[in-house]
Design a protein around this motif. Structure first.
Motif, PDB file in Angstrom:
ATOM      1  N   ARG A 136       0.623  -0.975   0.120  1.00 31.20           N
ATOM      2  CA  ARG A 136       0.158  -0.198   0.007  1.00 31.20           C
ATOM      3  C   ARG A 136       1.193   0.969   0.060  1.00 31.20           C
ATOM      4  NH1 ARG A 136      -3.497  -2.242   4.711  1.00 31.20           N
ATOM      5  NH2 ARG A 136      -1.385  -2.537   5.892  1.00 31.20           N
ATOM      6  N   TYR A 137       0.429   2.108  -0.984  1.00 39.56           N
ATOM      7  CA  TYR A 137       1.682   3.424  -1.320  1.00 39.56           C
ATOM      8  C   TYR A 137       0.633   4.631  -1.218  1.00 39.56           C
ATOM      9  CZ  TYR A 137       0.429   2.415  -6.318  1.00 39.56           C
ATOM     10  OH  TYR A 137      -0.422   1.939  -7.429  1.00 39.56           O
ATOM     11  N   ILE A 138       1.691   5.416  -0.967  1.00 40.60           N
ATOM     12  CA  ILE A 138       1.027   6.992  -1.528  1.00 40.60           C
ATOM     13  C   ILE A 138       1.744   7.601  -1.692  1.00 40.60           C
ATOM     14  CG2 ILE A 138      -0.967   6.928   0.905  1.00 40.60           C
ATOM     15  CD1 ILE A 138       1.678   8.429   1.632  1.00 40.60           C
ATOM     16  N   THR A 139       1.623   8.716  -1.957  1.00 41.89           N
ATOM     17  CA  THR A 139       2.493   9.917  -2.117  1.00 41.89           C
ATOM     18  C   THR A 139       1.813  11.082  -1.338  1.00 41.89           C
ATOM     19  OG1 THR A 139       3.722   9.711  -3.683  1.00 41.89           O
ATOM     20  CG2 THR A 139       4.074  12.088  -3.530  1.00 41.89           C
ATOM     21  N   ALA A 140       2.515  12.360  -0.370  1.00 36.19           N
ATOM     22  CA  ALA A 140       2.070  13.127   0.215  1.00 36.19           C
ATOM     23  C   ALA A 140       2.975  14.071   0.065  1.00 36.19           C
ATOM     24  CB  ALA A 140       2.200  13.324   1.890  1.00 36.19           C
ATOM     25  N   MET A 141       1.810  15.068  -0.506  1.00 38.72           N
ATOM     26  CA  MET A 141       2.160  17.005  -1.041  1.00 38.72           C
ATOM     27  C   MET A 141       1.719  17.494  -0.135  1.00 38.72           C
ATOM     28  SD  MET A 141       1.206  16.505  -5.089  1.00 38.72           S
ATOM     29  CE  MET A 141       1.570  15.538  -6.086  1.00 38.72           C
ATOM     30  N   ILE A 142       3.796  17.782   0.992  1.00 34.32           N
ATOM     31  CA  ILE A 142       2.790  18.749   2.056  1.00 34.32           C
ATOM     32  C   ILE A 142       3.356  20.064   2.434  1.00 34.32           C
ATOM     33  CG2 ILE A 142       2.849  16.725   3.575  1.00 34.32           C
ATOM     34  CD1 ILE A 142       5.497  16.799   4.460  1.00 34.32           C
ATOM     35  N   GLY A 143       2.958  21.301   2.687  1.00 30.48           N
ATOM     36  CA  GLY A 143       3.680  22.046   2.610  1.00 30.48           C
ATOM     37  C   GLY A 143       2.920  23.127   4.174  1.00 30.48           C
ATOM     38  N   PRO A 144       3.762  24.322   3.943  1.00 30.03           N
ATOM     39  CA  PRO A 144       3.732  25.399   5.617  1.00 30.03           C
ATOM     40  C   PRO A 144       2.110  25.790   5.058  1.00 30.03           C
ATOM     41  CG  PRO A 144       4.839  25.814   3.775  1.00 30.03           C
ATOM     42  CD  PRO A 144       5.184  25.108   3.642  1.00 30.03           C
ATOM     43  N   ASP A 145       1.411  26.434   3.754  1.00 31.66           N
ATOM     44  CA  ASP A 145       1.030  27.308   3.401  1.00 31.66           C
ATOM     45  C   ASP A 145      -0.815  26.452   3.271  1.00 31.66           C
ATOM     46  OD1 ASP A 145       1.626  26.070   1.581  1.00 31.66           O
ATOM     47  OD2 ASP A 145       1.467  28.574   0.419  1.00 31.66           O
ATOM     48  N   ARG A 146      -0.405  25.573   3.088  1.00 30.13           N
ATOM     49  CA  ARG A 146      -1.863  25.061   2.432  1.00 30.13           C
ATOM     50  C   ARG A 146      -2.213  22.990   2.969  1.00 30.13           C
ATOM     51  NH1 ARG A 146      -0.494  26.055  -3.460  1.00 30.13           N
ATOM     52  NH2 ARG A 146       1.149  23.596  -4.134  1.00 30.13           N
ATOM     53  N   PRO A 147      -3.481  22.617   3.255  1.00 32.61           N
ATOM     54  CA  PRO A 147      -3.443  21.218   3.662  1.00 32.61           C
ATOM     55  C   PRO A 147      -2.785  19.901   2.666  1.00 32.61           C
ATOM     56  CG  PRO A 147      -5.774  22.705   3.599  1.00 32.61           C
ATOM     57  CD  PRO A 147      -4.484  22.994   3.063  1.00 32.61           C
ATOM     58  N   ALA A 148      -2.324  18.947   3.255  1.00 27.88           N
ATOM     59  CA  ALA A 148      -1.719  18.053   2.577  1.00 27.88           C
ATOM     60  C   ALA A 148      -2.577  17.423   1.897  1.00 27.88           C
ATOM     61  CB  ALA A 148      -1.544  16.509   3.679  1.00 27.88           C
ATOM     62  N   THR A 149      -1.620  17.080   0.413  1.00 26.07           N
ATOM     63  CA  THR A 149      -2.553  16.409  -0.812  1.00 26.07           C
ATOM     64  C   THR A 149      -2.350  14.934  -0.826  1.00 26.07           C
ATOM     65  OG1 THR A 149      -3.216  18.228  -1.679  1.00 26.07           O
ATOM     66  CG2 THR A 149      -3.150  16.189  -2.673  1.00 26.07           C
ATOM     67  N   ILE A 150      -3.198  14.258  -0.510  1.00 27.72           N
ATOM     68  CA  ILE A 150      -2.537  12.529  -0.095  1.00 27.72           C
ATOM     69  C   ILE A 150      -2.999  12.193  -0.941  1.00 27.72           C
ATOM     70  CG2 ILE A 150      -1.660  10.863   1.355  1.00 27.72           C
ATOM     71  CD1 ILE A 150      -2.032  12.504   3.632  1.00 27.72           C
TER      72      ILE A 150
END
Length: 334
Positions: free
Chosen positions: A209-223
């Motif tokens: 089971r895999y994911i890529t999380a796009m995280i940053g300080p100014d908006r919610p994470a996109t997983i």
């Protein structure tokens, strides 16, 4: 005359923080102190702010953090740096991909960064009752690694200039490997813990089971259930970096490979040794420092360089030291 850059990699095993970790701190602290103060000390948060942030967001890490601070001698500045709370910004390249199907389950990554700024330490630890093998950053953070539940993680820069209130991704990855068993648990951490910069975090577990999380300080994470990541998030937001790092070209290459039913794990791994995934622009800090392959179901990791490789596992971890030299493609042409 060809100009070479050099980096010494060391594989070190120490179940609990002790003399070996303390020796690493003494070796690398002068460089980390310069980095931590590369802006001004006033830009860095106080010890109390660092401790409170760590205790709020990753409280299970506090006992290990406290022990490491003791090994540094209990100084204020090392304690603040080790929290990795609001550290100076830093930018990497990196390509990473998961191949998870009936015959394969691996996470592969290239780490692209200036050799002179890479720590070069592979740590095997058991700090919280869980064994972890990881490429270290900032003395206890994680660039990529695996735990004894078969959870694997890897980070890449997210291609955005925004800097904010949060932690450096390496400490978040350490937290995940120390306290998570599955991709779903890791995803919950990545959605919850704040980061100071944009990163793409790829996670895979023993069930494939895999994911890529796009995280940053100014908006919610996109997983998302994405098996590949390079150095942009959804769209290009820093065009100069995207062009220099060839992030779109690398992403397309990886997507083609993992979408092809004929791709074996050997085929995917070999692709990381050639352009566009392998990069040799060490002059500009865009060269590949190492390739790592993690095998969740086998509890092992293999690290590759141009002329060397080492295979490490929870059952067999040999402490070795490798002197790696890097030659830029431009130097070869000269």
């Amino acid at each position: 005359m060809k100009k070479q850059k050099r980096l010494v990699f060391s594989a070190i095993q120490e179940a609990m923080p002790g003399d070996k970790w303390q020796a690493l701190f003494e070796l690398h602290w002068p460089a980390f102190e310069r980095w931590y103060l590369s802006e001004t000390e006033r830009e860095r948060p106080s010890y109390l702010a660092c401790y409170n942030a760590l205790n709020k967001h990753m409280p299970e890490l506090v006992p290990t953090y406290t022990r490491l601070c003791e090994l540094t001698g209990g100084g204020d500045l090392p304690a603040r740096m080790l929290s990795l709370y609001r550290p100076p910004p830093y930018i990497t390249g990196c390509s990473q991909a998961v191949l998870a199907n009936a015959s394969s389950n691996i996470l592969v990554r290239n780490y692209d960064y200036p050799p002179e700024l890479c720590e070069g330490t592979i740590l095997s630890t058991c700090w919280n009752g869980r064994r972890v093998i990881a490429m270290s950053d900032c003395l206890w953070g994680v660039l990529d690694g695996i735990n004894d539940s078969g959870l694997t993680v890897s980070l890449a820069f997210g291609g955005r200039k925004t800097v904010g209130d949060g932690f450096g991704a390496p400490i978040i990855l350490r937290y995940i490997l120390e306290f998570c068993d599955t991709t779903d648990q890791a995803a919950a951490v990545l959605a919850r813990v704040p980061t100071h910069m944009a990163y793409n975090i790829t996670v895979n577990d023993a069930q494939g089971r895999y994911i890529t999380a796009m995280i940053g300080p100014d908006r919610p994470a996109t997983i998302r259930r994405l098996p590949v990541a390079t150095n942009h998030q959804k769209k290009i937001e820093w065009y100069a970096h995207a062009l220099a790092s060839e992030t779109l070209i690398r992403e397309r290459q990886l997507a083609i490979l993992v979408d092809d039913e004929a791709t074996t794990r050997e085929r995917l791994i070999s692709a990381f040794f050639s352009p566009p995934l392998f990069r040799s622009d060490y002059r500009r800090g865009l060269g590949t420092i190492y390739t790592a392959v993690y095998y969740p179901n086998e509890g092992r990791a293999t690290y590759y360089w141009a002329d060397h490789s080492i295979d490490l596992s929870f059952d067999h971890f040999e402490e070795v030291t490798l002197d790696i030299r890097y030659i830029s493609h431009a130097d070869v042409l000269e």
